[in-house]
Enzyme design. Structure first.
Site, short mmCIF file in Angstrom:
data_model
loop_
_atom_site.label_atom_id
_atom_site.label_comp_id
_atom_site.label_asym_id
_atom_site.label_seq_id
_atom_site.Cartn_x
_atom_site.Cartn_y
_atom_site.Cartn_z
N GLY A 130 0.82 -1.20 0.00
CA GLY A 130 0.00 0.00 0.00
C GLY A 130 0.86 1.25 0.00
N SER A 168 -1.60 -4.26 -6.21
CA SER A 168 -1.77 -5.54 -6.90
C SER A 168 -2.13 -6.65 -5.91
CB SER A 168 -0.48 -5.92 -7.63
OG SER A 168 -0.16 -4.96 -8.60
N GLU A 251 15.81 -5.77 -1.93
CA GLU A 251 15.06 -6.89 -2.46
C GLU A 251 15.06 -6.96 -3.98
OE1 GLU A 251 13.60 -10.35 -2.09
OE2 GLU A 251 14.08 -9.14 -0.36
N ASN A 386 10.76 4.60 -14.77
CA ASN A 386 12.13 4.56 -15.29
C ASN A 386 12.74 5.95 -15.40
OD1 ASN A 386 11.80 1.82 -15.39
ND2 ASN A 386 12.44 1.61 -17.52
N GLU A 387 11.89 6.97 -15.57
CA GLU A 387 12.42 8.34 -15.56
C GLU A 387 13.00 8.67 -14.18
OE1 GLU A 387 9.68 7.79 -18.83
OE2 GLU A 387 9.46 7.42 -16.70
#
Length: 404
Positions: A130, A168, A251, A386-387
């Site tokens: 979250g 998700s 991770e 990615n920016e």
């Protein structure tokens, strides 16, 4: 994990053991059986597959030995190579649980939090992340969900109000890794705290979001006066940003070990098979020199990705990871995935554009090329676009001036 690689003979024995185990345990025809199914069948299949891996000692190889893991980086490479080569299902349902939740608990959790949740995760406890919000995606530090400390007869609680987005698997989750603002007056990165939230707590409302592909694994989470016991705070109050950055960076290399092998053993193999399939004119794309050049390029890029991932994990074991190394891997993997799946959709032609379903327990390298390509764009967004990752690489990795 230990940082000492086992002898070559031990790795060969492990590889033989894994191949035998995969022959006996990877479900036959799982891709067909997992296509077009409902949530209940998907969850039941994923939980059964997780327990098969757990009983064999393969579910959480990246965890410390005392919690059921203990594989070296070299052993993990062999494990993920053999699972991918056997086209084993992915642990998509338990991904946050065994990676992000476990990393948070092991890095910053209390002994009681670890004792409570790590065995429960092995028993099937599911977690959701979250973090993101409608106005705090790439700029996560701008999150507006608040957590106010209040005294209760049984101990302090934090009363949480706000909304989370793109969570998700939230509809299946038992617990949530939650970031909330505990000091509105502090600079935005210094007033955030990190919590463990029971998803059965009153005041929670989880709503699935259907995406362009037709899936609904993304969810919104609404929090209305949700009370979290103070003992569910991870790390010091107002230090949640630092906890989140440390655990996610640590991770990312572990998760990418598996994803790199899946891309090489499953994704590239499926792409080669597609290129060998005759088109409407009877010609095979693989007979074209340009197509073979592209395939060779993808093979070389995947070899580079594998090397990057292994290097990151091994240096993590020795405490030598740089501040932008995980960002490099994330950018490399996500954009390679886009190029490979995009080429697959191009080569497969109109037939691929009519596919409406893919196996629920696969990744974005299933060979359902248009769906894989659409899904690949997710990887350039979560965990910092990615920016944003390029900014991190420039500023923290290369020492360039900070962005204005």
């Amino acid at each position: 994990m230990t940082s000492v690689a086992p002898a070559a003979r031990d790795l060969a024995e492990l590889r033989a053991e894994l191949r035998a185990w995969c022959r006996a345990n990877v479900p036959t025809g799982w891709r067909r059986a997992q296509t077009g199914i409902g949530d209940e069948e998907f969850v039941a299949f994923q939980k059964d597959w997780f327990q098969r891996l757990r009983r064999a000692g393969y579910a959480v190889p990246h965890w410390p030995a005392e919690w059921g893991g203990g594989m070296s980086a070299a052993e993990q490479m062999v494990l993920y190579q053999e699972l991918a080569a056997a086209d084993a299902p992915r642990l998509v349902l338990a991904f946050v649980s065994i990676h992000h939740a476990a990393s948070t608990l092991l890095t910053a959790g209390t002994d009681e939090q670890r004792r409570r949740h790590l065995p429960a995760i092995l028993d099937g406890e599911l977690w959701v992340q979250g973090f993101s919000e409608p106005e705090a995606g790439s700029d996560l530090a701008s999150l507006r969900t608040t957590a106010r400390r209040e005294s209760r007869p049984g101990g302090d609680v934090f009363v949480v109000n706000g909304q989370k987005l793109w969570a998700s698997g939230a509809v299946h989750a038992d617990w949530c890794l939650l970031l909330a603002r505990t000091d509105p007056a502090a600079p935005k990165r210094r007033g955030i705290s990190y919590f463990l939230l029971d998803m059965c707590t009153p005041g929670l409302d989880v709503r699935p979001i259907r995406n362009a592909i037709g899936d609904a694994h993304f969810c919104e989470i609404f929090l209305n006066d949700v009370e979290i016991p103070a003992e569910n705070l991870v790390g010091p109050e107002n230090a949640g940003w630092q906890v989140a950055q440390a655990t996610l960076a640590a991770e990312r290399g572990m998760t990418m070990l598996e994803l790199a092998e899946r891309l090489g053993n499953v994704g590239l193999r499926a792409l080669v098979d597609t290129c060998r399939t005759p088109g409407p004119d009877g010609r095979r794309p693989i007979d074209d020199t340009l197509v073979r050049d592209r395939l060779a390029g993808f093979d070389a890029e995947i070899a580079g990705l594998r090397a990057l991932c292994r290097d990151l994990v091994e240096r993590h074991d020795t405490g030598a990871v740089g501040p932008a190394d995980a960002s490099v891997v994330k950018v490399y993997y996500s954009e390679l995935l886009q190029r490979l799946t995009g080429f697959g959709a191009e080569i497969a032609g109109l037939a691929a554009h009519t596919e409406l379903a893919k196996p629920a327990s696969s990744g974005w390298e299933s060979g359902a090329w248009l769906l894989d390509f659409l899904g690949s764009w997710e990887w350039t967004i979560p965990g910092g676009t990615n920016e944003i990752q390029r900014t991190i690489i420039g500023e923290r990795g290369l020492g360039l001036p900070r962005e204005p």
